[in-house]
Design a protein around this motif. Structure first.
Motif, short mmCIF file in Angstrom:
data_model
loop_
_atom_site.label_atom_id
_atom_site.label_comp_id
_atom_site.label_asym_id
_atom_site.label_seq_id
_atom_site.Cartn_x
_atom_site.Cartn_y
_atom_site.Cartn_z
N LEU A 1 -68.01 47.35 24.93
CA LEU A 1 -68.63 47.63 23.64
C LEU A 1 -67.57 47.47 22.56
N SER A 2 -68.02 47.09 21.37
CA SER A 2 -67.06 46.81 20.30
C SER A 2 -67.65 47.23 18.96
N ALA A 3 -66.75 47.31 17.96
CA ALA A 3 -67.13 47.61 16.58
C ALA A 3 -66.18 46.84 15.68
N ASN A 4 -66.70 46.43 14.51
CA ASN A 4 -65.93 45.65 13.55
C ASN A 4 -65.71 46.45 12.28
N VAL A 5 -64.60 46.14 11.60
CA VAL A 5 -64.28 46.75 10.31
C VAL A 5 -63.57 45.69 9.47
N SER A 6 -63.74 45.80 8.17
CA SER A 6 -63.11 44.84 7.26
C SER A 6 -61.82 45.43 6.70
N LEU A 7 -60.81 44.57 6.59
CA LEU A 7 -59.53 44.95 6.00
C LEU A 7 -59.22 43.97 4.88
N ARG A 8 -59.12 44.48 3.66
CA ARG A 8 -58.82 43.65 2.50
C ARG A 8 -57.36 43.87 2.12
N VAL A 9 -56.62 42.78 2.05
CA VAL A 9 -55.20 42.82 1.73
C VAL A 9 -55.03 42.27 0.31
N LEU A 10 -54.47 43.09 -0.56
CA LEU A 10 -54.18 42.68 -1.94
C LEU A 10 -52.68 42.46 -2.06
N VAL A 11 -52.30 41.26 -2.45
CA VAL A 11 -50.89 40.90 -2.58
C VAL A 11 -50.46 41.20 -4.01
N GLY A 12 -49.55 42.16 -4.15
CA GLY A 12 -49.08 42.55 -5.48
C GLY A 12 -48.00 41.62 -6.00
N ASP A 13 -47.94 41.50 -7.29
CA ASP A 13 -47.01 40.57 -7.92
C ASP A 13 -45.66 41.23 -8.14
N LEU A 14 -44.58 40.45 -7.92
CA LEU A 14 -43.22 40.83 -8.25
C LEU A 14 -42.67 39.79 -9.23
N ASN A 15 -41.69 40.22 -9.95
CA ASN A 15 -41.12 39.30 -10.94
C ASN A 15 -40.12 38.39 -10.25
N ASP A 16 -40.66 37.43 -9.52
CA ASP A 16 -39.82 36.51 -8.76
C ASP A 16 -39.86 35.09 -9.31
N ASN A 17 -40.49 34.91 -10.44
CA ASN A 17 -40.54 33.59 -11.07
C ASN A 17 -40.02 33.71 -12.50
N ALA A 18 -38.97 32.94 -12.81
CA ALA A 18 -38.46 32.91 -14.18
C ALA A 18 -39.39 32.06 -15.05
N PRO A 19 -39.39 32.31 -16.32
CA PRO A 19 -40.21 31.46 -17.21
C PRO A 19 -39.80 30.00 -17.09
N ARG A 20 -40.76 29.15 -17.26
CA ARG A 20 -40.53 27.70 -17.17
C ARG A 20 -40.90 27.07 -18.52
N VAL A 21 -39.94 26.37 -19.09
CA VAL A 21 -40.13 25.77 -20.41
C VAL A 21 -40.83 24.43 -20.24
N LEU A 22 -41.97 24.31 -20.89
CA LEU A 22 -42.70 23.05 -20.85
C LEU A 22 -42.33 22.14 -22.03
N TYR A 23 -42.05 22.74 -23.13
CA TYR A 23 -41.61 21.98 -24.31
C TYR A 23 -40.59 22.82 -25.06
N PRO A 24 -39.47 22.25 -25.52
CA PRO A 24 -39.14 20.82 -25.44
C PRO A 24 -38.67 20.43 -24.04
N ALA A 25 -38.97 19.19 -23.67
CA ALA A 25 -38.59 18.66 -22.38
C ALA A 25 -37.95 17.30 -22.57
N LEU A 26 -37.39 16.81 -21.52
CA LEU A 26 -36.80 15.48 -21.58
C LEU A 26 -37.87 14.42 -21.61
N GLY A 27 -37.52 13.27 -22.13
CA GLY A 27 -38.43 12.15 -22.14
C GLY A 27 -38.61 11.58 -20.76
N SER A 28 -39.51 10.61 -20.66
CA SER A 28 -39.78 10.01 -19.36
C SER A 28 -38.57 9.26 -18.82
N ASP A 29 -37.67 8.81 -19.73
CA ASP A 29 -36.48 8.11 -19.29
C ASP A 29 -35.28 9.03 -19.15
#
Length: 931
Positions: A542-570
């Motif tokens: 005999l068996s029974a089921n249960v649900s487990l919801r895992v919420l992944v919390g955020d840590l400050n592990d990413n530094a800001p990324r500058v999109l502009y100004p950026a280098l040209g294509s060359d």
């Protein structure tokens, strides 16, 4: 003698005809299997084939467990052949005494199914007992005056056999004075009487010797003898005489010892000493003398011991009264014992079927109960019942047997063991009862499925967790026993892909601990759900089921990324053009940055670290917009550089830097000669820092000799670095991690310094594209030698280039906030510069719409900052080198818990004070510039 032989013949015919007569009336008695055997058979003698007579197959005997149920087992059943065997010595005289018909009744029990059979074995008498007299010599005194015809009763011979084998007749040797007669007592026993035929003469014969012989009816007959010695005495004319020949008395069996029974009286007409009478028991069994006492002077009879109706229901007492002349008289006393309810009923458990499975249906036989009461009549009628438990009842099987059966459903988890009290009560007044306790064990059945302690589980796990760490524990209980209650855990379903489940989490089958198989990344996976199963080891499981919801919390592990100004294509650096007539508040450009984190960790702020002309430009704290703070003066240089730091709101905060190159000109043709002829002025702060380093080196020489060598090496490296090295021909601008020494203790892990190369004596504007791999590491730092690579803070060592924008994967959109609730890009908000988070719908709409508004300007060419296609103004800034399709939607990341603001896609609001012809343009840097 003839009458005696006739009675013996009648008894013999009754023994032969009784089984035949019983078979003619089958309804009169319970159906029984009857056998007839002689007594004193040898042990293991075969009585008969009981299995065959009962209709049982020999092959079924081991399963049926046929056995004898009796108080004393004279017989056993051979389990292999089913024969009824003699197991003990059978002495008919000991078992039945003088009863004419000796029948041994007993029960046989067969199981699977349960049946009870009644067996009767008739024990036939054999002539194994010889008639014996109690005395080998009988002394009599007879007066000479005794008249002929006087009788003298003699002690009878005893023969324990019955029927034809019992005592049949007496013989007296031939003589002329005495003859012999046979008499019979009321209970049927024969005794001899000596009859005087002729008068005695003491003077002639004072002593007579006779031989008395007792013969039974066996074949061959057996006999016993005794000698009669008669002494002739002087005359004593009158013998004693009893008032009654037979006395009858009724006694209760509970009378105490010494109880008065009866007083017999005999009279003698003689006088004097010849009239003195003495009383004594005459011709009685030893059992009578054990229970009764006779006063030889008074004739008073009392009880000597406790009477027991169950031992004997009646007694016959023969009393003799004798005078001194040995003249005697005889009488008999018939004592009848009345039954008293002095025996409590007995309860005997013959079979118990334990342990009992808990899923046994109602009506299952648990035990076979037998009752017995030695009392008679109503005192021996027994009623049996189960006390204190409604799940069990007793059903009368037959005669004095009961079946203990279940009367309801059993549950081992509720009650694992029952102690059943079975009480038997008789019908006496007052009734007597007895009880026994039957212990019944309930065996386990897998009838309970595991039950989880919670209906569902939710667990919060911070990202970057160590692989193999436990993140949750589930627990289920099963009240069953053994394997039926042993629970194992497993993962049966998930909203992840089937191939990804095992790489993310695992569960311990024994403990239910859930382990993380890898480090979670909030930016890739914010939540997932598992379906866990608890399964027992029963059969079926005999068996029974249960649900487990895992919420992944955020840590400050990413530094800001500058999109502009950026280098040209060359790979070259870009610049922005500002009209010389730009008024204060004119929107020059905008620093666009994103952060892959969420919440406060993605809440960006913009700060000016270094400026060529402090106070000339202002920077929006939350928007990243660069505006003119005042009008351009004559002494202000045409080329300006701003070093901007972008910080997030994490703890500790992470940051990135961007370098803006601004040129004041009204058109591209105006700025090109200026860029090629005029060298860029040296940085005053860089020169000041150089002088400070030299001064520190000189002072150190005076005190520390060792430091001089280190400073000398430093000065030698510094001498090779010139403030204009980055503008030498053949060099290409490339972003690299760097930060000013004054900011070495801050939180800025990156510095994006876009260098413009120029060459004096040339006026043309060259676009250079040098392969970055060919540039030495020391040439990647520009403007001055005061730049140092930062190794202190944040996620250092990750340079930002334009190709990283194209490789940026869109964030996981599987979040539990609607599109309307997701905040906008961190740098797109036109909020105030005070650093406060927007707290109304209007401000949040500005935050979300900034990049959208900029994209609209690039599409329709109507921006107030651009000069149309080919002018390399702001429209060029949002052209092919920077489009919104290359920017991930980081608006969902900026969510501050506790804020009820709903961010919408409102139109961005920008400054409209730019002059009609003034456009801020950008241009690739060329050769060395001269001012």
């Amino acid at each position: 003698m003839k009458a005696s032989s006739g009675r013996c013949g009648l008894v013999r015919w009754l023994q032969v005809l009784l089984p035949f007569l019983l078979s003619l009336f089958p309804g009169a008695l319970p159906v029984q299997i009857r056998y007839s055997i002689p007594e004193e058979l040898a042990k293991n003698s075969v009585v008969g084939n009981l299995a065959k007579d009962l209709g049982l197959s020999v092959r079924d005997l081991p399963a049926r467990k046929l056995r004898v149920s009796a108080e004393k087992e004279y017989f056993t059943v051979n389990p292999e052949s089913g024969d009824l065997l003699v197991s003990d010595r059978i002495d008919r005289e000991q078992i039945c005494g003088k009863q004419p018909l000796c029948v041994l009744d007993f029960d046989t029990v067969a199981e699977n199914p349960l049946n009870i059979f009644y067996i009767a074995v008739i024990v036939q008498d054999i002539n194994d007992n010889t008639p014996l007299f109690k005395q080998t010599k009988i002394n009599l005194k007879i007066g000479e005056s005794t008249k002929p015809g006087t009788t003298f009763p003699l002690d009878p011979a005893l023969d324990s056999d019955v029927g034809p084998n019992s005592l049949q007749r007496y013989h007296l040797n031939d003589n002329e004075y005495f003859d012999l007669a046979e008499k019979q007592t009321p209970d049927g026993r024969k005794y001899p009487e000596l009859i005087l035929q002729h008068s005695l003469d003491r003077e002639e014969h004072s002593l007579h010797q006779l031989v008395l012989t007792a013969v039974d009816g066996g074949d061959p007959p057996q006999s016993g003898t005794t000698q009669i010695r008669i002494k002739v005495t002087d005359a004593n004319d009158n013998p004693p005489v009893f008032s009654q020949d037979v006395y009858r008395v009724t006694l209760r069996e509970d009378v105490p010892p010494g109880f008065f029974v009866l007083q017999v009286t005999a009279t003698d007409r003689d006088e004097g000493i010849n009239a003195e009478i003495t009383y004594s028991f005459h011709n009685v069994d030893e059992q009578v003398k054990h229970f009764f006492n006779l006063n030889e002077k008074t004739g008073e009879i009392t009880t000597k011991d406790d009477l027991d109706f169950e031992i004997a229901s009646s007694y016959t007492l023969s009393i003799e009264a004798k005078d001194p002349g040995d003249l005697a008289a005889h009488c008999s006393i018939q004592v009848e014992i009345l039954d008293d309810n002095d025996c409590a009923p007995e309860v005997i458990v013959t079979s118990v079927f334990t342990p009992l499975p808990e899923d046994s249906p109602p009506g299952t036989v648990i035990a076979l109960i037998k009752t017995r009461d030695r009392d008679s009549g109503e005192n021996g009628e027994v009623y049996c019942q189960v006390l204190g438990n409604a799940k069990f009842i007793l059903k009368s099987s037959s005669k004095n047997y009961y079946k203990l059966v279940t009367d309801g459903a059993l549950d081992r988890e509720e009650i694992p063991e029952y102690n059943l009290t079975i009480t038997a009560t008789d019908g006496g007044k007052p009734p007597l009862s007895s009880s026994i306790i039957v212990t019944l064990h309930i065996s386990d059945v897998n009838d309970n499925a595991p039950v989880f302690q919670q209906t569902s589980y939710m667990v919060h796990v911070a990202e970057n967790n160590p692989p193999g760490a436990s993140i949750a524990q589930i627990s289920a209980s099963d009240p069953d026993l053994g394997p039926n209650g042993q629970v194992s855990y497993s993962i049966v379903a998930s909203d992840l892909k089937p191939r990804e489940i095992l790489s993310y989490v695992s569960v311990s089958a024994q403990s239910g601990v859930v382990f993380a198989q890898r480090a979670f990344d909030h930016e890739q996976l914010r939540a997932f759900e598992l379906t866990l199963q608890a399964r027992d080891q029963g059969s079926p499981a005999l068996s029974a089921n249960v649900s487990l919801r895992v919420l992944v919390g955020d840590l400050n592990d990413n530094a800001p990324r500058v999109l502009y100004p950026a280098l040209g294509s060359d790979g070259s650096a870009l610049f922005d053009m500002v009209p010389r007539a730009a008024e204060p508040g004119y929107l020059v450009t905008k620093v666009v940055a994103v952060d892959a984190d969420s919440g406060h960790n993605a809440w960006l702020s913009y700060h000016v670290l270094q400026a060529s002309e402090p106070g000339l430009f202002s920077l929006g704290l939350r928007t990243g917009e660069v505006r003119t703070a005042r009008a351009l003066g004559d002494r202000d240089a045409a080329r300006q550089r701003l070093l901007v730091a972008v910080r997030d709101g994490g703890q500790p905060p992470l940051s990135a830097t961007a370098t803006l190159h601004l040129i004041f000109a009204d058109s591209l043709q105006e700025v090109l000669p200026d860029l090629s002829d005029r060298p860029e002025p040296s940085d005053p702060q860089a020169e000041l820092q150089f002088y400070l380093v030299v001064a520190l080196a000189l002072i150190s020489v005076l005190f520390f000799l060792a430091v001089i060598l280190a400073i000398s090496l430093r000065l030698r490296r510094s001498s090779r670095s010139d403030a204009w090295d980055c503008f030498q021909p053949g060099l290409s601008s490339k972003p690299g991690p760097g930060v000013l020494p004054s900011y070495s203790e801050g939180t800025l892990p990156y510095s994006y310094n876009l260098c413009v190369a120029s060459q004096s004596a040339k006026t043309e504007f060259n676009f250079l594209n040098i392969t970055p791999e060919l540039v030495p590491a020391q040439d990647l730092l520009c403007d001055n030698a005061s730049w140092e690579q930062n190794t202190n803070h944040g996620a250092a060592g990750v340079p930002f280039a334009s190709d990283t924008i194209l490789k940026q994967a869109p964030p996981n959109t599987d979040w539990r906030f609607s599109q309307a609730q997701r905040p906008g890009t961190s740098g797109s908000q036109n909020g105030d510069d005070t650093g406060t988070w927007p707290n109304n719908q209007f401000d949040t709409e500005m935050l979300q719409a900034m990049i959208l508004a900029s994209a609209s300007e690039a599409a329709d060419g109507s921006s107030t900052l651009g000069g149309g296609a080919g002018t390399m103004g702001l429209s060029a800034r949002y052209g092919p080198q920077f489009t919104l399709q290359h920017v991930p939607d980081y608006r969902q990341n900026v969510y501050i818990p506790g804020s009820n603001a709903t961010l919408t896609n409102a139109a961005g609001k920008r400054d409209g004070k730019a002059p009609a012809g003034g456009n801020g343009n950008k241009k690739k840097s060329g050769k060395k510039e001269k001012k």
